[in-house]
Design a protein around this motif. Structure first.
Motif, mmCIF file in Angstrom:
data_model
loop_
_atom_site.group_PDB
_atom_site.id
_atom_site.type_symbol
_atom_site.label_atom_id
_atom_site.label_comp_id
_atom_site.label_asym_id
_atom_site.label_seq_id
_atom_site.Cartn_x
_atom_site.Cartn_y
_atom_site.Cartn_z
ATOM 1 N N ALA A 80 38.772 28.229 41.069
ATOM 2 C CA ALA A 80 39.394 29.289 41.648
ATOM 3 C C ALA A 80 38.251 30.670 40.972
ATOM 4 C CB ALA A 80 41.071 29.779 41.356
ATOM 5 N N VAL A 81 38.532 30.796 42.523
ATOM 6 C CA VAL A 81 36.408 31.954 41.700
ATOM 7 C C VAL A 81 37.430 33.244 42.181
ATOM 8 C CG1 VAL A 81 34.501 32.607 42.141
ATOM 9 C CG2 VAL A 81 34.625 30.837 42.521
ATOM 10 N N VAL A 82 37.242 34.830 41.105
ATOM 11 C CA VAL A 82 38.490 35.408 41.361
ATOM 12 C C VAL A 82 37.378 36.490 40.564
ATOM 13 C CG1 VAL A 82 40.198 36.883 40.441
ATOM 14 C CG2 VAL A 82 40.683 34.551 41.181
ATOM 15 N N HIS A 83 36.931 37.419 41.505
ATOM 16 C CA HIS A 83 36.438 39.068 41.182
ATOM 17 C C HIS A 83 36.968 39.515 39.726
ATOM 18 C CE1 HIS A 83 34.636 42.702 40.623
ATOM 19 N NE2 HIS A 83 33.675 42.652 41.741
ATOM 20 N N GLU A 84 36.654 39.987 38.330
ATOM 21 C CA GLU A 84 37.214 41.178 37.585
ATOM 22 C C GLU A 84 38.158 41.788 37.722
ATOM 23 O OE1 GLU A 84 33.465 41.446 34.915
ATOM 24 O OE2 GLU A 84 32.499 42.589 36.589
ATOM 25 N N ASP A 85 37.670 42.407 38.824
ATOM 26 C CA ASP A 85 39.485 43.975 38.832
ATOM 27 C C ASP A 85 39.761 43.438 40.164
ATOM 28 O OD1 ASP A 85 36.612 45.315 37.576
ATOM 29 O OD2 ASP A 85 35.546 45.967 39.725
ATOM 30 N N ASN A 86 39.782 42.014 39.926
ATOM 31 C CA ASN A 86 41.080 41.761 41.710
ATOM 32 C C ASN A 86 42.121 40.650 39.964
ATOM 33 O OD1 ASN A 86 42.946 40.427 42.542
ATOM 34 N ND2 ASN A 86 41.339 39.187 44.136
ATOM 35 N N GLU A 87 42.899 42.388 39.365
ATOM 36 C CA GLU A 87 43.865 41.187 38.549
ATOM 37 C C GLU A 87 45.192 41.071 39.599
ATOM 38 O OE1 GLU A 87 45.690 41.402 35.011
ATOM 39 O OE2 GLU A 87 42.958 42.117 35.483
ATOM 40 N N PRO A 88 45.800 41.092 40.157
ATOM 41 C CA PRO A 88 46.693 39.804 40.832
ATOM 42 C C PRO A 88 45.991 38.366 40.655
ATOM 43 C CG PRO A 88 46.669 42.414 41.584
ATOM 44 C CD PRO A 88 45.349 41.923 40.465
ATOM 45 N N SER A 89 45.316 38.073 41.532
ATOM 46 C CA SER A 89 44.525 36.912 41.513
ATOM 47 C C SER A 89 44.789 36.292 40.138
ATOM 48 C CB SER A 89 43.434 36.940 42.391
ATOM 49 O OG SER A 89 43.185 37.499 44.159
ATOM 50 N N ARG A 90 43.929 36.889 39.403
ATOM 51 C CA ARG A 90 43.791 36.779 37.589
ATOM 52 C C ARG A 90 45.180 36.310 37.249
ATOM 53 N NH1 ARG A 90 39.859 40.471 34.510
ATOM 54 N NH2 ARG A 90 40.583 38.431 32.521
ATOM 55 N N ARG A 91 46.171 37.393 37.644
ATOM 56 C CA ARG A 91 47.196 36.917 37.021
ATOM 57 C C ARG A 91 48.352 35.730 37.696
ATOM 58 N NH1 ARG A 91 48.222 42.931 37.393
ATOM 59 N NH2 ARG A 91 49.980 42.168 39.035
#
Length: 509
Positions: A467-478
Motif C-alpha cells: 500500500a502506498v500512502v501519503h504521509e499527510d493521509n492519516e486515515p489511510s495510514r491508520r
C-alpha cells in the motif's frame, strides 16, 4: 525499546551472524533504542567489529546444539528487554505453547530450514524465501525475502559511491572468502586467478596465518598485483571499488548485492546452499560450485577468465544484484518490532458475511467514473483530475492486463466500493481502494480491504500486499497500520510511503 540479541560472534562460521546483528544495532540506535548482545565472541575479527561498533556484550559460554531458548528466561529476568532477537541456528525452540517472561517479543533469524523456530517475528533474508514452502508453525509475523537483509551503513555508503559502468576488461578483483575462511578457500581462488593469464590488481582479504599460502598460490604470476588486507571493519570500503568480487556465499553476498558488485561465488558450507542457488538463478552472480570445484584451478580459472572478459555479463550481474537488496532491511526489521510491540498479531483476511466480490467489466464504466470523481486529490499519487475519456481508456486497458486485478465489492445494502491490485514484482501486489461515495463514514474501509485481499489470493501466489500512502493521509495510514501493513519504504520526495503485509505465498499447513 530495548533489544537483547542472543547469538555467538566469530568462531568458524559466526562472523556473518554478528555482522547483520550490528546492522540492526545501528538502526536501533538511530531510532533512540537500546541494544545488548549476549553470547560468546571468538576471534580477532569479531572483537574488532564489536570494538568499532562500541556495543555492550554480555559474555556467555558458546551455545551447543540442543541448548534451548528456555535458558534465556533467566537472562531476561536479569536484563529485561522488550525484544529478544535470536540469530543462532543451534538453539532449540521454546517448548510448544512456551512464552518468554514479561511479555518479551521473540524474534528469530532463519535461513531456509536452518534455525527455524516458532517466534513472534521470523526473518529469513534469503533471496526468494517468500516464494518457498514454509510450514505454518504459529509464528505471528513471517518476514521473508532479500528486502529483509540487514545491511550496515558503511556498506550502504558504498552503494551510493559505486560507479555505474563496467570496463571492457575487468582489471580489479577482490577476493573475500568470509570473515574467517575456515576452509582455506582464499589460496584456491588466488591460484585460479593466476591461471587466467590476465593482468589483474587483486585485493585479497586474508587472515595472517593464510598470507604465506596466498603468496605461494600466486607463485611467479607476474600478471597478478597482490594487495593483501587483514579482515576488519574497514574491509567494507573495498566492496564498491572492484570490477569483480570472488566471495564465499555467506552474509557478504547480501552486502555485495546492496553495493551492486558483480560476483563469482563459492558455496562454502551447507547452509549457504539456498542463498547461493537463488542469487545465481537471479542472474546476480556466477556460481563456481563448492570447495572441491574451486580447488580445480584450471576449471575455475577458465570460468573467471570468461567473466573478466565479458563486460556485458558483469554489467547485467551488477544491475540484478542491486535490485535484490536495497539496504533497507534493518530499517524494515526494526520497524516490524516497533509495530509488533503495539499491535496484535495479524490474522488471515476473511470475507465478511454477506459480502460478495466480482471482477469489474466494461459495463461498470459509468459507476467507476462516478466513484473516481469523488476521490480526494490528496489520495491520488498524481494529484490531477482524470478526464472521462482517459478513465474509459484506462478501464479497457486494465481489464486486459494480467498484472492488474479490478474488483467490485457489495454487501446486503448495495455497492461498497472497488479494490484494485497492481503487481509490481512477481507476487507483490499494490492495493488501491475506493469506498462508494454513498457508503463513506460507515467504517467499511477495512472490511473492503479484507475482501480484496481474500479475492486476490484465489488462484494467485501472493507474497506481499503493498500500500502506498501519503504521509499527510492519516486515515489511510491508520487503516493499513490496523490491517497489519508494516513500513516498507520511507516517504519519497513527494511524501508517499509504502507499507507491506506479508502474503500467504506458498505456506503449507
Amino acid at each position: 525499546m530495548r533489544v537483547l540479541f542472543r547469538g555467538d560472534g566469530g568462531g568458524p562460521l559466526g562472523v556473518g551472524h554478528l555482522v547483520r546483528t550490528l546492522a540492526l544495532v545501528e538502526e536501533l540506535r538511530r531510532r533512540g533504542h537500546d541494544a545488548l548482545l549476549a553470547g560468546h565472541v571468538e576471534g580477532d575479527l569479531a572483537r574488532r567489529l564489536l570494538e568499532a561498533a562500541d556495543v555492550p556484550v554480555l559474555a556467555m559460554p558458546p551455545a551447543r546444539p540442543g541448548d534451548g531458548l528456555e535458558a534465556v528466561a533467566a537472562l531476561l529476568e536479569e536484563h529485561p528487554a522488550q525484544v529478544l532477537h535470536v540469530d543462532h541456528y543451534d538453539l532449540a525452540p521454546l517448548p510448544a505453547g512456551g512464552h518468554l517472561p514479561g511479555g518479551t517479543l521473540l524474534s528469530s533469524m532463519e535461513e531456509g530450514s536452518f534455525g527455524r523456530r516458532r517466534a513472534d517475528v521470523v526473518i529469513d533474508p534469503t533471496v526468494g524465501a517468500q516464494r518457498q514452502d514454509r510450514p505454518d508453525d504459529g509464528s505471528a509475523w513471517v518476514l521473508r525475502g532479500s528486502e529483509f537483509a540487514a545491511i550496515r551503513r558503511s556498506v550502504r555508503d558504498q552503494r551510493r559511491a559505486r560507479p555505474g559502468e563496467q570496463p571492457e576488461q575487468a582489471g580489479r578483483v577482490l577476493v573475500q572468502m568470509g570473515g574467517t575462511d575456515p576452509l582455506g578457500l582464499t589460496p584456491l581462488v588466488v591460484r585460479a586467478l593466476a591461471r587466467t593469464g590476465l593482468p589483474l590488481q587483486v585485493s585479497v582479504v586474508v587472515r595472517r596465518d593464510h598470507v604465506a599460502q596466498v603468496r605461494e598460490a600466486a607463485g611467479a604470476a607476474a600478471h597478478l598485483d597482490l594487495d593483501l588486507h587483514e579482515p576488519g571493519a574497514d574491509a567494507t570500503a573495498l566492496l564498491g571499488s572492484h570490477d569483480l568480487v570472488v566471495s564465499a556465499a555467506g552474509t557478504t553476498v547480501w552486502e555485495l548485492c546492496c553495493v551492486g558488485a558483480p560476483m563469482a561465488l563459492v558455496q562454502a558450507v551447507d547452509n549457504q546452499q539456498d542463498g547461493y542457488a537463488r542469487v545465481v538463478a537471479a542472474g546476480a552472480a556466477t556460481g563456481l560450485g563448492g570447495p572441491q570445484d574451486a580447488a580445480d584451478a584450471e576449471r575455475t580459472g577458465r570460468a573467471l577468465r570468461e567473466l573478466l572478459l565479458d563486460r556485458q555479463a558483469r554489467q547485467a550481474m551488477a544491475t540484478a544484484a542491486a535490485g535484490l537488496v536495497d539496504g533497507l532491511g534493518a530499517w524494515r526489521i526494526v520497524g516490524a518490532w516497533e509495530h509488533a510491540l503495539v499491535r496484535p498479531a495479524p490474522v488471515p483476511p476473511v470475507l465478511p458475511e454477506g459480502w460478495t466480490v466480482r471482477a469489474a467489466s466494461r459495463d461498470d464504466a459509468e459507476l467507476l467514473w462516478e466513484w473516481r470523481r469523488h476521490v480526494d486529490a490528496h489520495s491520488s499519487r498524481s494529484g490531477r483530475t482524470v478526464t472521462r475519456a482517459e478513465h474509459e481508456s484506462w478501464l479497457v486497458s486494465s481489464l486486459g492486463r494480467r498484472d492488474r486485478v479490478l474488483l467490485l465489492v457489495s454487501d446486503a445494502v448495495g455497492d461498497v466500493g472497488t479494490v484494485r491490485w497492481d503487481e509490481h514484482a512477481p507476487g507483490d501486489w499494490e492495493v488501491s481502494i475506493t469506498v462508494a461515495p454513498s457508503r463513506r463514514g460507515q467504517g467499511l474501509a477495512r472490511s473492503l480491504l479484507a475482501a480484496g485481499e481474500v479475492e486476490l489470493t484465489r488462484g494467485r501466489e501472493v507474497t506481499a500486499y503493498l500500500a502506498v500512502v501519503h504521509e499527510d493521509n492519516e486515515p489511510s495510514r491508520r487503516l493499513f497500520d490496523a490491517a497489519g501493513y508494516l513500513p516498507d519504504l520511507p516517504p519519497d520526495e513527494d511524501g508517499f510511503a509504502r507499507f507491506r503485509r506479508p502474503g500467504p505465498g506458498r505456506v503449507t499447513r
